[in-house]
Structures are given as structure tokens and as C-alpha cells.
Design a protein around this motif. Sequence first.
Motif, PDB file in Angstrom:
ATOM      1  N   VAL A  43     -44.538-106.258 -41.186  1.00 26.63           N
ATOM      2  CA  VAL A  43     -45.676-105.353 -41.017  1.00 26.63           C
ATOM      3  C   VAL A  43     -46.296-105.144 -42.393  1.00 26.63           C
ATOM      4  N   ALA A  44     -47.620-105.238 -42.474  1.00 26.86           N
ATOM      5  CA  ALA A  44     -48.298-104.945 -43.746  1.00 26.86           C
ATOM      6  C   ALA A  44     -49.229-103.756 -43.542  1.00 26.86           C
ATOM      7  N   LEU A  45     -48.986-102.704 -44.295  1.00 27.00           N
ATOM      8  CA  LEU A  45     -49.880-101.544 -44.280  1.00 27.00           C
ATOM      9  C   LEU A  45     -50.865-101.774 -45.422  1.00 27.00           C
ATOM     10  N   THR A  46     -52.160-101.814 -45.099  1.00 27.54           N
ATOM     11  CA  THR A  46     -53.131-102.152 -46.143  1.00 27.54           C
ATOM     12  C   THR A  46     -54.054-100.980 -46.451  1.00 27.54           C
ATOM     13  N   HIS A  47     -54.583-100.974 -47.667  1.00 27.70           N
ATOM     14  CA  HIS A  47     -55.552 -99.967 -48.138  1.00 27.70           C
ATOM     15  C   HIS A  47     -55.028 -98.547 -47.959  1.00 27.70           C
ATOM     16  N   VAL A  48     -53.745 -98.375 -48.233  1.00 29.12           N
ATOM     17  CA  VAL A  48     -53.125 -97.063 -48.012  1.00 29.12           C
ATOM     18  C   VAL A  48     -52.858 -96.372 -49.354  1.00 29.12           C
ATOM     19  N   ARG A  49     -52.936 -95.049 -49.328  1.00 27.45           N
ATOM     20  CA  ARG A  49     -52.564 -94.253 -50.501  1.00 27.45           C
ATOM     21  C   ARG A  49     -51.060 -94.027 -50.427  1.00 27.45           C
ATOM     22  N   VAL A  50     -50.357 -94.335 -51.497  1.00 26.99           N
ATOM     23  CA  VAL A  50     -48.894 -94.204 -51.495  1.00 26.99           C
ATOM     24  C   VAL A  50     -48.466 -93.014 -52.342  1.00 26.99           C
ATOM     25  N   ILE A  51     -47.761 -92.098 -51.710  1.00 24.30           N
ATOM     26  CA  ILE A  51     -47.132 -90.978 -52.427  1.00 24.30           C
ATOM     27  C   ILE A  51     -45.640 -91.263 -52.308  1.00 24.30           C
ATOM     28  N   ARG A  59     -50.924 -93.304 -55.528  1.00 29.28           N
ATOM     29  CA  ARG A  59     -51.597 -94.565 -55.882  1.00 29.28           C
ATOM     30  C   ARG A  59     -52.480 -94.987 -54.708  1.00 29.28           C
ATOM     31  N   ALA A  60     -53.774 -95.189 -55.005  1.00 29.93           N
ATOM     32  CA  ALA A  60     -54.740 -95.511 -53.952  1.00 29.93           C
ATOM     33  C   ALA A  60     -54.770 -97.009 -53.675  1.00 29.93           C
ATOM     34  N   ASN A  61     -55.269 -97.355 -52.499  1.00 32.14           N
ATOM     35  CA  ASN A  61     -55.551 -98.752 -52.131  1.00 32.14           C
ATOM     36  C   ASN A  61     -54.380 -99.714 -52.372  1.00 32.14           C
ATOM     37  N   GLN A  62     -53.259 -99.413 -51.752  1.00 27.39           N
ATOM     38  CA  GLN A  62     -52.052-100.226 -51.897  1.00 27.39           C
ATOM     39  C   GLN A  62     -51.807-101.071 -50.637  1.00 27.39           C
ATOM     40  N   THR A  63     -51.071-102.149 -50.827  1.00 25.33           N
ATOM     41  CA  THR A  63     -50.531-102.900 -49.690  1.00 25.33           C
ATOM     42  C   THR A  63     -49.025-102.673 -49.694  1.00 25.33           C
ATOM     43  N   LEU A  64     -48.477-102.312 -48.531  1.00 26.67           N
ATOM     44  CA  LEU A  64     -47.035-102.076 -48.429  1.00 26.67           C
ATOM     45  C   LEU A  64     -46.496-102.997 -47.335  1.00 26.67           C
ATOM     46  N   VAL A  65     -45.555-103.854 -47.711  1.00 28.91           N
ATOM     47  CA  VAL A  65     -45.032-104.828 -46.757  1.00 28.91           C
ATOM     48  C   VAL A  65     -43.629-104.417 -46.303  1.00 28.91           C
ATOM     49  N   ASP A  76     -51.011-102.978 -55.652  1.00 32.86           N
ATOM     50  CA  ASP A  76     -52.463-102.893 -55.483  1.00 32.86           C
ATOM     51  C   ASP A  76     -52.942-103.939 -54.484  1.00 32.86           C
ATOM     52  N   ALA A  77     -53.932-103.560 -53.702  1.00 32.10           N
ATOM     53  CA  ALA A  77     -54.482-104.473 -52.693  1.00 32.10           C
ATOM     54  C   ALA A  77     -54.925-105.788 -53.326  1.00 32.10           C
ATOM     55  N   ALA A  78     -55.425-105.732 -54.562  1.00 34.96           N
ATOM     56  CA  ALA A  78     -55.907-106.935 -55.245  1.00 34.96           C
ATOM     57  C   ALA A  78     -54.766-107.900 -55.563  1.00 34.96           C
ATOM     58  N   GLY A  85     -48.289-114.210 -40.965  1.00 37.37           N
ATOM     59  CA  GLY A  85     -47.599-113.762 -39.749  1.00 37.37           C
ATOM     60  C   GLY A  85     -47.369-112.263 -39.667  1.00 37.37           C
ATOM     61  N   ALA A  86     -47.825-111.529 -40.670  1.00 38.52           N
ATOM     62  CA  ALA A  86     -47.578-110.087 -40.655  1.00 38.52           C
ATOM     63  C   ALA A  86     -48.495-109.391 -39.646  1.00 38.52           C
ATOM     64  N   THR A  87     -47.997-108.324 -39.045  1.00 38.38           N
ATOM     65  CA  THR A  87     -48.841-107.425 -38.268  1.00 38.38           C
ATOM     66  C   THR A  87     -49.533-106.523 -39.284  1.00 38.38           C
ATOM     67  N   VAL A  88     -50.853-106.623 -39.361  1.00 35.27           N
ATOM     68  CA  VAL A  88     -51.589-105.895 -40.406  1.00 35.27           C
ATOM     69  C   VAL A  88     -52.176-104.598 -39.833  1.00 35.27           C
ATOM     70  N   ILE A  89     -51.900-103.502 -40.521  1.00 34.04           N
ATOM     71  CA  ILE A  89     -52.445-102.208 -40.086  1.00 34.04           C
ATOM     72  C   ILE A  89     -53.281-101.635 -41.234  1.00 34.04           C
ATOM     73  N   ASP A  90     -54.575-101.520 -40.999  1.00 32.63           N
ATOM     74  CA  ASP A  90     -55.497-101.010 -42.023  1.00 32.63           C
ATOM     75  C   ASP A  90     -55.405 -99.479 -42.047  1.00 32.63           C
ATOM     76  N   LEU A  91     -54.987 -98.938 -43.186  1.00 27.97           N
ATOM     77  CA  LEU A  91     -54.801 -97.483 -43.290  1.00 27.97           C
ATOM     78  C   LEU A  91     -55.801 -96.868 -44.282  1.00 27.97           C
ATOM     79  N   THR A  92     -56.999 -97.383 -44.281  1.00 22.48           N
ATOM     80  CA  THR A  92     -58.058 -96.802 -45.114  1.00 22.48           C
ATOM     81  C   THR A  92     -58.218 -95.319 -44.758  1.00 22.48           C
ATOM     82  N   GLY A  93     -58.235 -94.477 -45.794  1.00 19.51           N
ATOM     83  CA  GLY A  93     -58.400 -93.033 -45.557  1.00 19.51           C
ATOM     84  C   GLY A  93     -57.107 -92.325 -45.198  1.00 19.51           C
TER      85      GLY A  93
END
Length: 475
Positions: A43-51, A59-65, A76-78, A85-93
Motif C-alpha cells: 500500500v502506498a499512501l501518497t501526498h500525506v502529512r506525516v507526524i 513533514r508535508a507531501n510524503q509517500t509512505l509505503v 518526500d513525494a519527489a 503493484g502498490a494500492t495507491v491511496i492519495d491523502l492530499t489534505g
Amino acid sequence: MKVRVVALIALLTLAAHPFRAAVAEQQNPNAVANFVKVQAPIVALTHVRVIDGTGASARANQTLVIRDGNIADIGDAARVAPPEGATVIDLTGKSVIPGLVMMHEHLYYTTGPGVYGQLGVSFSRLYLAGGVTTMRTAGNVNGIMDINLSRRIAAGEMPGPAIDATAPYVNGPSPFLQMHALANAGEARKHVAYWAEQGATSLKAYMQITRDALKAAVAEGHTRGMKITGHLCSVTYAEAADLGIDNLEHGFFAATDFVADKQPDVCPGQARGQQALAAVDENGGPFKALVNTLVDKHVALTSTLTVFETFTRGRPMPPGLDVLTPQLQESFKRAYERVSQSPQSVYTTLFPKEMQLERAFVKAGGLLTAGTDPTGAGGVVAGYSNQRQIELLVEAGFTPIEAISIGTLNGAKYLGRDMRIGSIAVGKQADLVVVAGDPSTTIADVRRVETVFKSGVGYDPVKLVDSVKGQVGVW
Ligand SMILES: [Zn+2]
């Protein structure tokens, strides 16, 4: 008659066909799978803020696998792209915080005066829905249920947090109908040994224990690798620290150290302890000496502001009441009315003061953990109250980042599990709470839970809550 015959045939067919039995199992409304929202090998959580729970800034705009239940990568997303093959979940905001590690939970709730009803099934779902992925039951009044639930959740048979199951209270003779009355040190030792063998993994001493019995329980527990906490009264905090206790509950609310004529081994009453505490000078020698003793002896303190908030006049209605049975909702509303109409009570002074004392303890280097304690006259509802406790830590003067750390990593440190849980880092178990918004600036956003990942499996808080709504108080 016709219906009965059909039902009988269905039953016989079911018994004869394992495949049908499997279908029936899937239709079981209590099956864990019914509460799962995300389950995939990667699972990849994308564009998420990580506390991350360590106290570091968000940290803003992170990818967490997440891979096979663990955190495999984060950045960082970059830099970090979702793997093939990851299930991608966009967590913008949205933000992700570690799963809460809560230290003063119960699988019971006040259902009548001095009577605690066993709510293991509904409470374990509500705790998970609220973002709690690991918890300690700080005392149990039922015996085996905490242990059985802990095992069944660990086996994947029921939804809920990982549970550090505490043995029934270690206490002397007391007015409590649902507690053992241990007469002496020998009985305390036997009690600990028996419940350890049944599968309990931690201990809690209570208000009427003697120093001798506490000493015996500490020794027997430590031999068996169990930590012991206490909600004390007959034994002072300083005495308990000297006897080797690991943790004390309710911040300083239960300390009888400042009662002038305190008799050894006798509880002068919780009210006397609290009156004395209300008069204590937080900058004075006696309080500082106590804090130093606790810090020197590595005694952790559990903050349970939530239960004391329900005793304090002028506070908002606690969250989550609507999941209770109508009778329990009514019963708490009456209690709330009584508090709001009572004249000056000690809590008016003590509630804000306790917040200062907990801050002073942390400032001096003490390990503060968070819990809720669903007792009192009700109103402390599993899951909802855990979020409230984090908010109250912020009201106490901790930053949101610090409060989140107290409610996550500090609990994991106390449990000795911080290598695996309590913060968001590569290699750790993927216990994560996805919330809308940004709790690093607006702590109330911890209430906006969207998904709770436990070992990489994402649970749906709405389904968990809906499955028990209006019935909490029954099961
Ligand atoms: Zn408690």
C-alpha cells in the motif's frame, strides 16, 4: 410450521456442506473482514502529512509505503514513488499519525452505582475506531475476559487493538464488589502467580493495598516479566517508588503524599488526598522532592485527564455519548447535571492544577503516558475519549506534536515495545491513523479519523462504530 421446516433443512444442509459453512461465516456480521477497508500486500499512501510521533515537526507531501504489515519506505513525494503493484491511496489534505498507544483503558464501563459492566466486544471496536492500536487495560474486574480478548484479537478472530491484559486488581479488603480482597503479602504473591499463568501480562495495584502486599506483588510480577502500575491511596507515591512500582495512574490525582497525618498502609480517602494536593505548591520543596524521586526511580506517570474532566464543572459534554444505550446516555446526563449544579468542588482548582503538575513532571524528565479511564459516573467512552485525552494534553500546555508523542511513543516506551510500535519509521509495524486535516496545528483534527491501520491492515472507523451504536452498555 413451513418456516420451521425450511429452517431445519437449511440447518442440516449447512452442517453437511463445509462450503456452505464457509459462506455462513462470511455472512457473520462480527467477522473481522467486515470492518476492513484496505488490505493489500503493498500500500502506498501518497501526498500525506506525516507526524511521526517522535516529537519531530510534521513533514508535508510524503509517500509512505506499507509492505507486508510494516513500514517499508517513507520520504518526500519527489524522492519516493509508489512501488509497482502498490494500492495507491492519495491523502492530499490529510495527515497520518502513529496508532495511539493508550495506557489506562478498560473493557468495562460504569453501568450502575459501583457496578462495572463488561463491554469487551463493543469497547475493543470503539478503541480501534478511535485510532488506538495498542492499549493496556489498567485493571480488570472480570477475570478472564481481558486475557481472552487479547488472545482472540492477536489471532485475528476479532477486531481491536493489541491488548496488554492486566490481571484483576491487586488490592486489600475494600468496598468494591468486583475486586479480590488480598489479606497479606502471601496472598498477593499467589494472586499474581495465578493470573500470570492464566495469561495476564501486567498488573495494577489499588487503593487499599498494604506496602507489604505491594512489595510482594512487585517482586512476583517482575520475576515473571510483568510491569506493575497503581492507583494508590493507602501507599504513597514515594513509598511505591521505593518499593519498585513501574507506573502510577491519574497523574498526581491519587497521591496521598501530602496528607499531613497520613497513617502507613491506611487510605485516608481520595478526597483528603486531593484536598492536600490542591494546596501543594508546585514550586515548593515537597512537590519537587516527589517528582525527583519518581524520575530517579523511573516511575512513569499516566495522565487520565478525561475522567477528571467529567467531575469538573463547566466543561463541555464529552464526545461519543450517542453510541451508548439510551439508559446509559440518560444516566450520564444526570451526572453531568449534578456536577454543573454543584457548588465549588475541589476539581475546579484541581483540574487545571493537575495539568500544571503533569507539565512539571515532564519538564523534570519524567515519562508521561496517556490514558482515559472509562469509569467515574460514566461519560468516558472508548475511542472518543482517547482523542479527547490528546486534546486535553494540549489544553494542559503541551504542543500538539508533544501531545501526540505522549499518546503514542511514550506508551510504547513504557511497554518496552518502541522498537516495533509508537512512531512512524521504516521497519516499524504499520500502525497508523489517517486523519483529515492537520492535527499538528489543529489538535481537534485527531477526531477526524478516516482509516486506522493496524499491522498494515486498514480498518473503517465508521463500520466499527455503526456495528455497536446504541448498544454500548450491553456487550
Ligand atoms: Zn481505571
